[in-house]
Design an enzyme around this catalytic site. Structure first.
Site, PDB file in Angstrom:
ATOM      1  N   HIS A  83     -11.523   7.286   4.293  1.00 20.76           N
ATOM      2  CA  HIS A  83     -10.453   8.610   4.202  1.00 20.76           C
ATOM      3  C   HIS A  83     -11.231   9.814   3.831  1.00 20.76           C
ATOM      4  O   HIS A  83     -12.094   9.593   2.806  1.00 20.76           O
ATOM      5  CB  HIS A  83      -9.128   8.246   3.432  1.00 20.76           C
TER       6      HIS A  83
ATOM      7  N   CYS B 246      -4.760   9.777  -3.765  1.00 15.20           N
ATOM      8  CA  CYS B 246      -4.129   8.562  -2.521  1.00 15.20           C
ATOM      9  C   CYS B 246      -2.725   8.528  -3.100  1.00 15.20           C
ATOM     10  O   CYS B 246      -1.762   8.152  -2.228  1.00 15.20           O
ATOM     11  CB  CYS B 246      -4.975   7.399  -2.511  1.00 15.20           C
TER      12      CYS B 246
ATOM     13  N   ASP C 205       0.908  -1.159  -0.089  1.00 15.96           N
ATOM     14  CA  ASP C 205      -0.060   0.014  -0.281  1.00 15.96           C
ATOM     15  C   ASP C 205       0.857   1.397  -0.131  1.00 15.96           C
ATOM     16  O   ASP C 205       0.191   2.298  -0.129  1.00 15.96           O
ATOM     17  CB  ASP C 205      -1.021  -0.055   1.033  1.00 15.96           C
TER      18      ASP C 205
ATOM     19  N   ARG D 153       0.192  -1.508   7.629  1.00 18.74           N
ATOM     20  CA  ARG D 153       0.819  -0.310   6.880  1.00 18.74           C
ATOM     21  C   ARG D 153       1.653   0.222   8.004  1.00 18.74           C
ATOM     22  O   ARG D 153       2.508   1.310   7.313  1.00 18.74           O
ATOM     23  CB  ARG D 153       0.062   0.486   6.606  1.00 18.74           C
TER      24      ARG D 153
ATOM     25  N   ARG E 106     -10.105   6.070  10.548  1.00 17.33           N
ATOM     26  CA  ARG E 106      -8.521   6.025  10.589  1.00 17.33           C
ATOM     27  C   ARG E 106      -8.079   6.864  11.656  1.00 17.33           C
ATOM     28  O   ARG E 106      -7.710   6.753  12.637  1.00 17.33           O
ATOM     29  CB  ARG E 106      -7.833   6.097   9.194  1.00 17.33           C
TER      30      ARG E 106
HETATM   31  N1  ARG Z   1      -5.228   0.069   0.791  1.00 15.65           N
HETATM   32  C1  ARG Z   1      -5.260   1.450   1.226  1.00 15.65           C
HETATM   33  C2  ARG Z   1      -5.665   1.435   2.762  1.00 15.65           C
HETATM   34  O1  ARG Z   1      -6.654   0.963   2.925  1.00 15.65           O
HETATM   35  C3  ARG Z   1      -5.674   2.543   0.474  1.00 15.65           C
HETATM   36  C4  ARG Z   1      -5.216   3.747   1.012  1.00 15.65           C
HETATM   37  C5  ARG Z   1      -5.880   4.995   0.006  1.00 15.65           C
HETATM   38  N2  ARG Z   1      -5.148   6.176   0.519  1.00 15.65           N
HETATM   39  C6  ARG Z   1      -5.991   7.518   0.535  1.00 15.65           C
HETATM   40  N3  ARG Z   1      -5.253   8.539   0.813  1.00 15.65           N
HETATM   41  N4  ARG Z   1      -7.340   7.158   0.663  1.00 15.65           N
HETATM   42  O2  ARG Z   1      -5.151   2.000   3.716  1.00 15.65           O
END
Ligand code: ARG
Length: 258
Positions: A157, A251, A57, A82, A128
């Site tokens: 996000h 992203c 990612d 991550r 998040r």
């Molecule tokens: N697979 C990543 C996650 O879920 C995607 C992140 C996407 N980034 C963003 N800025 N929305 O964390």
């Protein structure tokens, strides 16, 4: 930006990700390169960070930190998968000579949840980034931070639900926000471009604007037309392979604001 050399969908931390889905790394790389070239053609400088094996990612560079006025705050990721991206991006920010670059205290996924609109920073929470990080960002940058609550797991996000178009204009999907956050957005941005579900569902709001050109998913046809009507210059691109990880244009882009 971070090239998708190690991109794959091996785990699921958002509803877009289906482990076992085949990923064509060559295609992802070509689409990512086209995005990079789009920025260059628009006259922007693009810095590239080395991708780290085992961090699929990491291609979603927006999550690596927040840079405003030459100052940088690193990221602290919610998911263990991550976590190692935090230090990797911080090392880059420090080497870039950004002022005060340091690790944050609270969970924050960088520009995924923090969007700068003029003198204001909009901050997402719900999936998040923690509300405590909103206060931390306000203190660190000395800018007013407005907290917004996200309620739809597809738009986990802030940058999947809201696009900054210029210093005073945004586009967003109202249904992605709690009722009180919708009221906040209505009063802050009475002239906002209201996006529809169809455009948001192809991550059309995950866009990057320089105030005039708006780089966004070509599949978000309604939004492309609406932007043109408003006098913006939409620049459609295709990042379909990276959508498999739940990410789009924004992203893949961390803005380094001097
Ligand atoms: N697979 C990543 C996650 O879920 C995607 C992140 C996407 N980034 C963003 N800025 N929305 O964390």
């Amino acid at each position: 930006m971070c090239p998708p050399d190690h991109f794959t969908v091996a785990y699921a931390i958002n509803p877009w990700m289906r482990p076992g889905t085949g990923v064509d790394v060559g295609l992802a790389r070509r689409q990512w390169d086209a995005l990079r070239c789009t920025y260059l053609e628009l006259g922007h400088a693009v810095e590239v960070i080395d991708p780290v094996p085992g961090l699929p990612d990491m291609v979603y560079a927006a999550n690596g930190g927040l840079v405003v006025g030459g100052r940088a705050l690193g990221a602290r990721f919610v998911h263990a998968e991550r976590a190692a991206e935090g230090p990797a991006y911080l090392e880059w920010l420090v080497r870039a000579g950004l002022e005060g670059a340091r690790e944050p205290e609270h969970l924050n996924e960088g520009e995924g949840d923090f969007l700068v609109v003029g003198g204001l920073i909009l901050a997402g929470t719900g999936f998040r980034t923690s509300p405590a990080a909103h206060a931390e960002v306000q203190g660190f940058f000395g800018r007013r931070v407005v907290s917004l609550e996200l309620v739809d797991p597809r738009f986990y996000h802030l940058d999947t639900a809201l696009a900054v178009l210029d210093d005073s204009t945004v586009a967003y999907l109202p249904a992605a926000f709690s009722r009180s956050s919708r009221q906040v957005l209505e009063s802050l941005f009475p002239d906002a471009l209201i996006a529809d579900e169809r455009d948001a569902a192809v991550l059309g709001l995950n866009a990057v604007s320089d105030g005039r050109h708006v780089v966004l998913a070509a599949a978000a046809t309604g939004l492309v037309a609406a932007l043109r009507e408003r006098g913006f210059d939409p620049v459609p691109v295709d990042l379909s392979e990276l959508l498999k990880g739940g990410g789009g244009v924004k992203c893949c882009t961390l803005e380094v604001r001097s």
